[in-house]
Structures are given as structure tokens and as C-alpha cells.
Design a protein around this motif. Structure first.
Motif, PDB file in Angstrom:
ATOM      1  N   ILE A   1       0.862  -1.176   0.000  1.00  0.00           N
ATOM      2  CA  ILE A   1       0.000   0.000   0.000  1.00  0.00           C
ATOM      3  C   ILE A   1       0.898   1.224   0.000  1.00  0.00           C
ATOM      4  O   ILE A   1       0.745   2.146  -0.785  1.00  0.00           O
ATOM      5  N   THR A   2       1.874   1.240   0.921  1.00  0.00           N
ATOM      6  CA  THR A   2       2.903   2.296   0.924  1.00  0.00           C
ATOM      7  C   THR A   2       4.250   1.563   1.042  1.00  0.00           C
ATOM      8  O   THR A   2       4.287   0.339   1.111  1.00  0.00           O
ATOM      9  N   ALA A   3       5.344   2.331   1.115  1.00  0.00           N
ATOM     10  CA  ALA A   3       6.682   1.710   1.181  1.00  0.00           C
ATOM     11  C   ALA A   3       6.821   0.831   2.426  1.00  0.00           C
ATOM     12  O   ALA A   3       7.593  -0.109   2.457  1.00  0.00           O
ATOM     13  N   THR A   4       6.025   1.137   3.459  1.00  0.00           N
ATOM     14  CA  THR A   4       6.204   0.366   4.712  1.00  0.00           C
ATOM     15  C   THR A   4       4.943  -0.388   5.115  1.00  0.00           C
ATOM     16  O   THR A   4       4.907  -1.006   6.155  1.00  0.00           O
ATOM     17  N   THR A   5       3.916  -0.339   4.284  1.00  0.00           N
ATOM     18  CA  THR A   5       2.658  -0.965   4.699  1.00  0.00           C
ATOM     19  C   THR A   5       2.134  -1.887   3.607  1.00  0.00           C
ATOM     20  O   THR A   5       2.066  -1.474   2.449  1.00  0.00           O
ATOM     21  N   ASP A   6       1.836  -3.130   3.972  1.00  0.00           N
ATOM     22  CA  ASP A   6       1.279  -4.096   3.015  1.00  0.00           C
ATOM     23  C   ASP A   6      -0.164  -4.400   3.355  1.00  0.00           C
ATOM     24  O   ASP A   6      -0.565  -4.337   4.519  1.00  0.00           O
ATOM     25  N   SER A   7      -0.938  -4.761   2.334  1.00  0.00           N
ATOM     26  CA  SER A   7      -2.296  -5.228   2.592  1.00  0.00           C
ATOM     27  C   SER A   7      -2.225  -6.703   2.975  1.00  0.00           C
ATOM     28  O   SER A   7      -1.731  -7.526   2.203  1.00  0.00           O
ATOM     29  N   LEU A   8      -2.689  -7.015   4.152  1.00  0.00           N
ATOM     30  CA  LEU A   8      -2.665  -8.394   4.649  1.00  0.00           C
ATOM     31  C   LEU A   8      -3.471  -9.304   3.733  1.00  0.00           C
ATOM     32  O   LEU A   8      -3.083 -10.428   3.457  1.00  0.00           O
ATOM     33  N   GLU A   9      -4.602  -8.786   3.252  1.00  0.00           N
ATOM     34  CA  GLU A   9      -5.482  -9.628   2.432  1.00  0.00           C
ATOM     35  C   GLU A   9      -4.806  -9.985   1.124  1.00  0.00           C
ATOM     36  O   GLU A   9      -4.810 -11.131   0.691  1.00  0.00           O
ATOM     37  N   VAL A  10      -4.151  -8.972   0.498  1.00  0.00           N
ATOM     38  CA  VAL A  10      -3.522  -9.246  -0.803  1.00  0.00           C
ATOM     39  C   VAL A  10      -2.349 -10.215  -0.613  1.00  0.00           C
ATOM     40  O   VAL A  10      -2.183 -11.162  -1.380  1.00  0.00           O
ATOM     41  N   ALA A  11      -1.552  -9.978   0.458  1.00  0.00           N
ATOM     42  CA  ALA A  11      -0.402 -10.867   0.720  1.00  0.00           C
ATOM     43  C   ALA A  11      -0.894 -12.289   0.992  1.00  0.00           C
ATOM     44  O   ALA A  11      -0.330 -13.268   0.492  1.00  0.00           O
ATOM     45  N   SER A  12      -1.974 -12.406   1.748  1.00  0.00           N
ATOM     46  CA  SER A  12      -2.526 -13.722   2.075  1.00  0.00           C
ATOM     47  C   SER A  12      -3.065 -14.413   0.818  1.00  0.00           C
ATOM     48  O   SER A  12      -2.856 -15.608   0.604  1.00  0.00           O
ATOM     49  N   MET A  13      -3.693 -13.644  -0.047  1.00  0.00           N
ATOM     50  CA  MET A  13      -4.213 -14.210  -1.306  1.00  0.00           C
ATOM     51  C   MET A  13      -3.038 -14.706  -2.167  1.00  0.00           C
ATOM     52  O   MET A  13      -3.056 -15.823  -2.682  1.00  0.00           O
ATOM     53  N   GLN A  14      -1.998 -13.864  -2.277  1.00  0.00           N
ATOM     54  CA  GLN A  14      -0.833 -14.256  -3.093  1.00  0.00           C
ATOM     55  C   GLN A  14      -0.199 -15.524  -2.535  1.00  0.00           C
ATOM     56  O   GLN A  14       0.098 -16.462  -3.290  1.00  0.00           O
ATOM     57  N   GLN A  15      -0.037 -15.584  -1.214  1.00  0.00           N
ATOM     58  CA  GLN A  15       0.590 -16.746  -0.575  1.00  0.00           C
ATOM     59  C   GLN A  15      -0.236 -17.999  -0.830  1.00  0.00           C
ATOM     60  O   GLN A  15       0.290 -19.036  -1.229  1.00  0.00           O
ATOM     61  N   SER A  16      -1.557 -17.895  -0.670  1.00  0.00           N
ATOM     62  CA  SER A  16      -2.430 -19.064  -0.877  1.00  0.00           C
ATOM     63  C   SER A  16      -2.411 -19.513  -2.333  1.00  0.00           C
ATOM     64  O   SER A  16      -2.321 -20.709  -2.620  1.00  0.00           O
ATOM     65  N   LEU A  17      -2.427 -18.565  -3.260  1.00  0.00           N
ATOM     66  CA  LEU A  17      -2.416 -18.931  -4.687  1.00  0.00           C
ATOM     67  C   LEU A  17      -1.079 -19.569  -5.063  1.00  0.00           C
ATOM     68  O   LEU A  17      -1.032 -20.518  -5.837  1.00  0.00           O
ATOM     69  N   LEU A  18       0.013 -19.059  -4.474  1.00  0.00           N
ATOM     70  CA  LEU A  18       1.326 -19.666  -4.758  1.00  0.00           C
ATOM     71  C   LEU A  18       1.368 -21.102  -4.235  1.00  0.00           C
ATOM     72  O   LEU A  18       1.946 -21.984  -4.892  1.00  0.00           O
TER      73      LEU A  18
END
Ligand SMILES: CC1(C)CN=C(N2CCN(c3ncnc4sc(C(F)(F)C(F)(F)F)cc34)CC2)S1
Length: 518
Positions: free
Chosen positions: A260-277
């Protein structure tokens, strides 16, 4: 029965509106299970829609409505500390099927209306002219000028809603466009910092379809042979990841960006990416894709999935694949692993990974479009290793790595690989800015450790250059000859030459200064 011409089956459509990571995973699993090959445009639109909705129009609210992961860096270890997010309900945007379908239909219409395939005969295989035409259609529909390095420009959602794509996104869009036109021989080829396509009989043809880096004229339509002949890292000596449709899906999942910013990630997007991987891992579509394995390992380090292997094993797997399938011509598997060891204060292991990374770069010639890997080695040599020296420096314990001859050998192998990378290159790699941290780092090691180092000629010397014999009385030691307490290490010859060069560099620099003082 009637062939289902819809992109999705009725059952898959019933998963919409997509509201949770689980629903996206179920959709991907269903699509990946089909007998027909997955539709790149559809999947890129879906993940792009979720990513852009969750990261682009995101306000960081106090008492956050959205759940974000704010990380701060712990000064001592540089290990990002995850501040527990203010977690409310899973704030997934409701992705409606009609929106996705409309964008999907639009992409197909843009491609079909702009490319008259009958003009290219009706070949079974794509031609260079056809591939170039599809690349031109994407290229000419992009916004005139925009910040190309911005995040979230990698998906067809970005292309269709904002006419913006980054360099990977253009390559993916071209392959997706060729899929719409029915040319299934056009495949994505991925190096560590560039993407192009292969096509034609047995995939023997190659073509540039996107740009690379800043201020480089694009070579779209040309084959990549010149880059391979030049031995530049950018073309990984002709060992790119050649994608199947499924590995192309893995690349669009791997390029999901949760920031979202240089120091902040969206938990939902990261979780989706991890699950899809993990879905792609379990269906075997990451087995020849080191960077996706490294990507998954990074996500697992931050948020381990119960019941899954430890992230360290994924880093090792990526290295094993790079060695077995790509002639050890990839560098990133080692810097992924080195970064992990470094963040977890496993400094001896980190030095070994970085030395292995230098071994991978050693046989290349440094070219002007290799800046990304240059910056990677520069950061390791001038930031990470000096930090290790600083935190290890105080440790007078016998176990300090500054007393460990294998660590010293890793360090010298690291520098030797960079030196050999420079040898034979038109563009220099090392400059005085490297010398100070180099000299500082080497001198940090205990003299006992340095005294036991034997520089051996690992290369066959030129006729006229005198080969320096190891000093009398010091046998050459090879790892298998080391007995328990001996701390002799053997180093490749090229380093000695570089050592002299550095000394000349330093001396000349010092010389300049005294000259100035005169
Ligand atoms: C050890 C690192 C510094 C950590 N992240 C790294 N990444 C992040 C992810 N990344 C990637 N991860 C998955 N697939 C790809 S395909 C690709 C590329 F070919 F260069 C492209 F397509 F031109 F951008 C890049 C890349 C590039 C390398 S290397």
C-alpha cells in the motif's frame, strides 16, 4: 452438449461476488483443474482487480477499517517487526462477476479488432510480424507518459482501466493477446530482470515485446540472440524460465504486489498471493520457477502457513532448481537465501550464499543493462557485509566469524566472483567506492585467519604470466584435505590479481592525496 463458450462455468460464477481469499483460491483451483488451458486475461483481471481495489484507493484510517500490516525495522537486526494490525472484519472488496466479465470482453475485443490474423496467412504458428503487431497494439494503447516503476501496473486490470503497464505487464499482455488470437505457441520467457517471448516451431524463435530499464531504446520485434552472445546477466546466458500456460499463471500471481505504501502491506492481498502460490506449488507449477519459490519463501518467513515446510527449505529448493535446470546462471536464488539468513542473524550462512551468488555472476560480462544485479551486489558489499562486520566486530568470542577461516574464504570468493565478472567486460564494475568497505572488511578478520590463506592458481595461467607458487613450506590445502584443526583455506587465483589492483587503486588514491598536499 453445447460447448460452454463462457469464460467461467455456472459453478465458478456462483463463487462471485468474491469476498474472501478462500473464494479466490477456490476459483483458481477450479480453473487450474480444467482440461482446457487457463485464460491469462481472465486471471490477470481478477487478481489485478482485487490488488488495485485493496491497495490503490486505500486510506490508512486510525482504528483502521482496513487491515494493514505496518512494519517498522528493528535497528539492530534490520529484521522487519510486524506490528499486529488493527484487525476488523476481513475487508475484502466485493468483486462482482459482471465487472470482471466486461473487462475480459473488452480485452478480447481490443485484440481481435486490432489484429487481422488473415493478414498473416492462417499459420499454425505465430510469425514475428504477428507477435510484433500484438506488441504494437498494447504499446500504442498505453498512456503517453507515466511513472513506469510505479506499483500495481503489472495486470490487465491496470491496462484496461488505466492504460498503464510496467515492463513485465506489457510482456504478459502480449502473451495474453496471442492466446486470445489462438496462437498457443507464443510463450513468456523470464530472466531475472527482463521478459520476452518464444514462439514458432518447437519454440525456437524469440522476440522482444517490451522495454527494459530507463533510457534504453526498446528492441521490440528483435530476437534476443545479441543479448545472449554478449554474455550479459540480463539474458541469463540463454537460460530463462520458459513458461507453460500454468507457469505464466504463476508469474502473474508472483507479480501480485501487496504494497500500500513503502512500509505498509495489505494483509489480504499478501494472504491471497501466498495461498495462490501454494495452489500452484501443489499442482507442480513452481518446480522450474526459482523466483516464485523465493517469493513464496519470503511470504512464509513473514507469516508461516501451519503444516507447510519451513521457508528455509523453499529457498534451498529454488537454488537446487536453478542449479539443475538453469546451469546455475541465476543469481537471485542465492540473494533470496542470503537475505533470509541475514535477517535472521545467520551471518556465516549469509556469507556463503553471497559467495555462491558471486560464483553465479562470475562467468558473465557486465553490460550497461545489468544495473539491477550491480545494485544487488553493491548493497551486499557496501551495506550488508559492513553491518555484519560491525555487529560481529565487537564479539571477541572464539566463535566470532572474524576468527573463522571458512567465513574469510566465503568473503574472498564473494569479491573474487565480482572481480571475475568485471574481467573481460566493457563496463567497469569496481571503483574506489568499493575499495574502502572491501579493505575495511578484510582487515577486520583476525591476522591468524588471514595468515593461513593459501592463494592457489585455479585458472590455467597465460604462457607469459609467471605463476606464483604458494610460499615455500605451505602445502596447498583443499577442503577435503583439511583436518579438524587446520584452518587453511584455498582461494582462486584471480583474487590475487584483483588484490594487487585494489592495492594499486588504494595506493594511487593515497598517492593523489599526497600529490594534492604538495
Ligand atoms: C532476492 C531479491 C532481491 C528479492 N526479490 C526479488 N525479485 C522479486 C520478484 N521478481 C520476480 N518474481 C517472479 N517472477 C519474475 S519475472 C521477472 C522479470 F523477468 F524480471 C520481469 F518479468 F521482467 F519482471 C521478475 C520476477 C524479481 C526478483 S530478487
Amino acid at each position: 452438449g453445447k460447448r460452454n463458450m463462457d469464460a467461467l462455468s455456472e459453478e465458478e460464477k456462483r463463487l462471485f461476488p468474491l469476498k474472501t481469499v478462500t473464494s479466490v483460491v477456490s476459483l483458481f483451483e477450479s480453473i487450474l483443474k480444467r482440461t482446457t488451458e487457463p485464460d491469462l486475461a481472465l486471471l490477470s483481471i481478477i487478481v489485478g482487480c482485487i490488488e488495485n481495489t485493496l491497495t490503490c484507493n486505500q486510506q490508512i484510517l486510525s482504528g483502521a477499517k482496513s487491515t494493514v500490516l505496518t512494519t517498522t525495522v528493528d535497528e539492530t537486526s534490520e529484521k522487519p517487526l510486524a506490528i499486529p494490525p488493527v484487525r476488523k472484519e476481513d475487508d475484502f472488496p466485493e468483486i462482482e462477476w459482471p465487472i470482471v466479465e466486461a473487462l475480459y470482453v473488452k480485452f478480447r475485443a481490443v485484440i481481435k479488432s486490432s489484429v487481422d490474423v488473415t493478414q498473416y496467412g492462417c499459420p499454425e504458428f505465430a510469425t514475428r510480424e504477428l507477435v510484433k503487431r500484438v506488441s504494437d497494439v498494447i504499446w500504442n494503447t498505453l498512456t503517453r507518459s507515466y511513472y513506469k516503476d510505479r506499483a500495481h501496473l503489472q495486470s490487465l486490470y491496470s491496462y484496461l482501466t488505466g492504460n498503464k503497464l510496467d515492463c513485465f505487464g506489457v510482456a504478459l499482455a502480449v502473451v495474453a493477446g496471442c492466446q486470445v488470437l489462438g496462437f498457443n505457441d507464443v510463450r513468456l520467457a523470464l530472466s531475472e530482470d527482463h521478459a520476452w517471448v518464444i514462439f514458432g516451431l518447437e519454440g525456437k524463435e524469440t522476440a522482444e515485446v517490451t522495454w527494459h530499464g530507463k533510457g534504453n531504446e526498446d528492441k521490440r520485434g528483435q530476437p534476443v540472440d545479441a543479448g545472449i552472445q554478449a554474455r550479459s546477466w540480463l539474458y541469463v546466458s540463454g537460460n530463462p524460465v520458459i513458461c507453460s500456460r500454468f507457469t505464466e499463471v504463476a508469474s502473474l500471481v508472483s507479480s501480485i504486489n501487496p504494497s500500500i505504501t513503502a512500509t505498509t502491506d495489505s494483509l489480504e492481498v499478501a494472504s491471497m498471493q501466498q495461498s495462490l502460490l501454494w495452489v500452484l506449488y501443489d499442482t507442480g507449477h513452481l518446480t522450474r520457477y526459482p523466483m516464485a519459490l523465493g517469493n513464496l519463501a519470503d511470504l512464509e518467513e513473514l507469516s508461516p502457513t501451519p503444516g507447510r515446510c519451513h521457508c528455509g527449505q523453499l529457498f534451498s529448493q529454488a537454488i537446487e532448481v536453478a542449479r539443475r535446470c538453469y546451469g546455475n546462471s541465476h543469481v537471485y536464488p542465492y540473494t533470496y537465501q542470503g537475505g533470509y539468513f541475514y535477517r535472521n542473524r545467520m551471518y556465516k550462512e549469509a556469507l556463503e550464499s553471497w559467495a555462491n551468488a558471486a560464483d553465479a555472476i562470475r562467468s558473465y560480462n557486465y553490460s550497461r543493462e545489468d544495473e539491477e544485479i550491480y545494485k544487488e551486489f553493491l548493497e551486499i558489499a557496501n551495506e550488508l557485509i559492513p553491518f555484519v562486520m560491525k555487529v560481529e566486530g565487537s564479539g571477541h568470542s572464539a566463535r566470532s566469524i572474524l576468527k573463522d577461516s571458512e567465513c574469510f574464504a566465503h568473503l574472498l570468493r564473494f569479491y573474487d566472483g565480482i572481480c571475475q565478472w568485471e574481467e573481460g567486460s566493457c563496463t567497469p564494475v569496481l571503483h574506489i567506492g568499493w575499495a574502502k568497505p572491501l579493505v575495511n572488511t578484510i582487515s577486520k578478520f583476525d591476522s591468524q585467519v588471514r595468515r593461513h590463506v593459501v592463494i592457489s592458481c585455479s585458472e590455467v595461467a597465460e604462457e607469459d604470466t609467471p605463476v606464483t607458487k604458494p610460499p615455500e613450506g605451505k602445502a596447498e590445502f583443499h577442503r577435503e584435505n583439511l583436518d579438524a584443526n587446520a584452518n587453511q583455506v584455498v582461494l582462486p587465483w584471480p583474487l590475487a590479481k584483483e588484490q594487487e589492483k585494489e592495492e594499486r587503486l588504494v595506493d594511487s588514491h593515497v598517492g593523489d592525496k599526497t600529490a594534492d598536499q604538495k
